[in-house]
Design a protein around this motif. Structure first.
Motif, mmCIF file in Angstrom:
data_model
loop_
_atom_site.group_PDB
_atom_site.id
_atom_site.type_symbol
_atom_site.label_atom_id
_atom_site.label_comp_id
_atom_site.label_asym_id
_atom_site.label_seq_id
_atom_site.Cartn_x
_atom_site.Cartn_y
_atom_site.Cartn_z
ATOM 1 N N GLN A 25 0.825 -1.191 0.000
ATOM 2 C CA GLN A 25 0.000 0.000 0.000
ATOM 3 C C GLN A 25 0.873 1.260 0.000
ATOM 4 O O GLN A 25 1.862 1.346 0.695
ATOM 5 C CB GLN A 25 -0.894 -0.005 1.226
ATOM 6 C CG GLN A 25 -1.755 1.226 1.336
ATOM 7 C CD GLN A 25 -2.538 1.245 2.623
ATOM 8 O OE1 GLN A 25 -2.480 0.318 3.406
ATOM 9 N NE2 GLN A 25 -3.255 2.310 2.837
ATOM 10 N N MET A 63 -8.830 2.468 -13.838
ATOM 11 C CA MET A 63 -9.376 1.903 -12.613
ATOM 12 C C MET A 63 -10.866 1.632 -12.788
ATOM 13 O O MET A 63 -11.537 2.287 -13.578
ATOM 14 C CB MET A 63 -9.183 2.882 -11.454
ATOM 15 C CG MET A 63 -7.742 3.295 -11.187
ATOM 16 S SD MET A 63 -6.667 1.955 -10.677
ATOM 17 C CE MET A 63 -7.372 1.534 -9.107
ATOM 18 N N ARG A 89 -6.732 11.084 -11.497
ATOM 19 C CA ARG A 89 -6.883 10.633 -10.112
ATOM 20 C C ARG A 89 -8.208 9.902 -9.971
ATOM 21 O O ARG A 89 -9.236 10.363 -10.448
ATOM 22 C CB ARG A 89 -6.859 11.826 -9.166
ATOM 23 C CG ARG A 89 -7.044 11.483 -7.715
ATOM 24 C CD ARG A 89 -7.102 12.780 -6.875
ATOM 25 N NE ARG A 89 -7.640 12.527 -5.574
ATOM 26 C CZ ARG A 89 -8.936 12.560 -5.253
ATOM 27 N NH1 ARG A 89 -9.828 12.836 -6.155
ATOM 28 N NH2 ARG A 89 -9.321 12.324 -4.026
ATOM 29 N N ALA A 101 -11.594 -1.203 -5.362
ATOM 30 C CA ALA A 101 -10.603 -0.619 -6.272
ATOM 31 C C ALA A 101 -10.004 -1.739 -7.121
ATOM 32 O O ALA A 101 -9.456 -2.694 -6.584
ATOM 33 C CB ALA A 101 -9.514 0.088 -5.480
ATOM 34 N N ILE A 123 -6.865 0.958 0.011
ATOM 35 C CA ILE A 123 -6.552 1.962 -1.018
ATOM 36 C C ILE A 123 -7.659 3.010 -1.037
ATOM 37 O O ILE A 123 -8.842 2.674 -1.111
ATOM 38 C CB ILE A 123 -6.433 1.307 -2.423
ATOM 39 C CG1 ILE A 123 -5.308 0.292 -2.467
ATOM 40 C CG2 ILE A 123 -6.308 2.361 -3.519
ATOM 41 C CD1 ILE A 123 -3.922 0.869 -2.451
ATOM 42 N N GLU A 125 -7.092 6.151 -2.946
ATOM 43 C CA GLU A 125 -7.012 6.829 -4.240
ATOM 44 C C GLU A 125 -5.812 6.324 -5.025
ATOM 45 O O GLU A 125 -4.831 5.852 -4.458
ATOM 46 C CB GLU A 125 -6.960 8.349 -4.091
ATOM 47 C CG GLU A 125 -5.660 8.891 -3.561
ATOM 48 C CD GLU A 125 -5.655 10.410 -3.533
ATOM 49 O OE1 GLU A 125 -6.656 11.019 -3.107
ATOM 50 O OE2 GLU A 125 -4.638 10.987 -3.934
ATOM 51 N N CYS A 126 -5.939 6.421 -6.335
ATOM 52 C CA CYS A 126 -4.843 6.061 -7.237
ATOM 53 C C CYS A 126 -4.727 7.146 -8.302
ATOM 54 O O CYS A 126 -5.732 7.721 -8.721
ATOM 55 C CB CYS A 126 -5.111 4.726 -7.934
ATOM 56 S SG CYS A 126 -5.129 3.296 -6.832
ATOM 57 N N CYS A 145 -0.793 4.486 -5.766
ATOM 58 C CA CYS A 145 -1.982 4.389 -4.921
ATOM 59 C C CYS A 145 -1.613 4.626 -3.465
ATOM 60 O O CYS A 145 -0.493 4.345 -3.053
ATOM 61 C CB CYS A 145 -2.617 3.012 -5.060
ATOM 62 S SG CYS A 145 -3.265 2.669 -6.709
ATOM 63 N N ARG A 146 -2.570 5.119 -2.721
ATOM 64 C CA ARG A 146 -2.376 5.292 -1.280
ATOM 65 C C ARG A 146 -3.679 5.073 -0.564
ATOM 66 O O ARG A 146 -4.717 5.057 -1.118
ATOM 67 C CB ARG A 146 -1.785 6.651 -0.950
ATOM 68 C CG ARG A 146 -2.603 7.820 -1.414
ATOM 69 C CD ARG A 146 -1.887 9.131 -1.079
ATOM 70 N NE ARG A 146 -2.733 10.224 -1.418
ATOM 71 C CZ ARG A 146 -3.478 10.896 -0.541
ATOM 72 N NH1 ARG A 146 -3.456 10.591 0.727
ATOM 73 N NH2 ARG A 146 -4.247 11.881 -0.927
#
Length: 146
Positions: A25, A63, A89, A101, A123, A125-126, A145-146
């Motif tokens: 992650q 995504m 984003r 996701a 996750i 957002e990417c 991603c975070r």
């Protein structure tokens, strides 16, 4: 067929391949730059012998919020667009129903075959950054991603 181009009959291919390689992650996530011919399984029908001559090159990445075939492809928010780069984003709300996701990687001349992988529920957002293609080189796409 002797062309170096991706044969259109492969659109019905049943692809058996482990999808993108996902790091921990908050790290870089990557689509494979190509799919090797031996990883592609073609259901060609009785009397036909399939053959895949060349690897399929990465075409695009994006995504979705559901598994392949769910038609839940996300549009995302365009962060940056220049002549050489497009960054988008994608946000995922925690706890929202069906808010999974998934990373979708498309291959071939126009993205005819795709592979997808579900990402961690952690996750949030990417960002997918697509760089302008350079002739003779694999497409460059960065995913964070975070």
């Amino acid at each position: 067929m002797t062309s170096n181009h991706f044969p259109r009959y492969l659109l019905a291919a049943a692809l058996t391949l482990q999808a993108a390689n996902v790091a921990a992650q908050g790290k870089h996530i990557a689509c494979s730059s190509q799919i090797q011919p031996q990883a592609i399984k073609v259901a060609a029908g009785a009397g036909w012998v399939p053959h895949v001559e060349f690897p399929l090159q990465l075409y695009s990445a994006g995504m979705s919020s559901g598994p392949p075939g769910s038609l839940l492809t996300l549009r995302g928010e365009e962060l940056r667009r220049t002549e050489h780069v497009i960054s988008t984003r994608y946000a995922f709300e925690p706890g929202a129903p069906s808010n999974q996701a998934w990373l979708d990687c498309a291959y071939g001349e126009g993205g005819e075959i795709s592979i997808s992988q579900r990402l961690s529920d952690r996750i949030r957002e990417c960002t997918v950054t697509k760089f302008r293609p350079v002739a003779g080189e694999p497409r460059r796409i960065e995913i964070r991603c975070r």
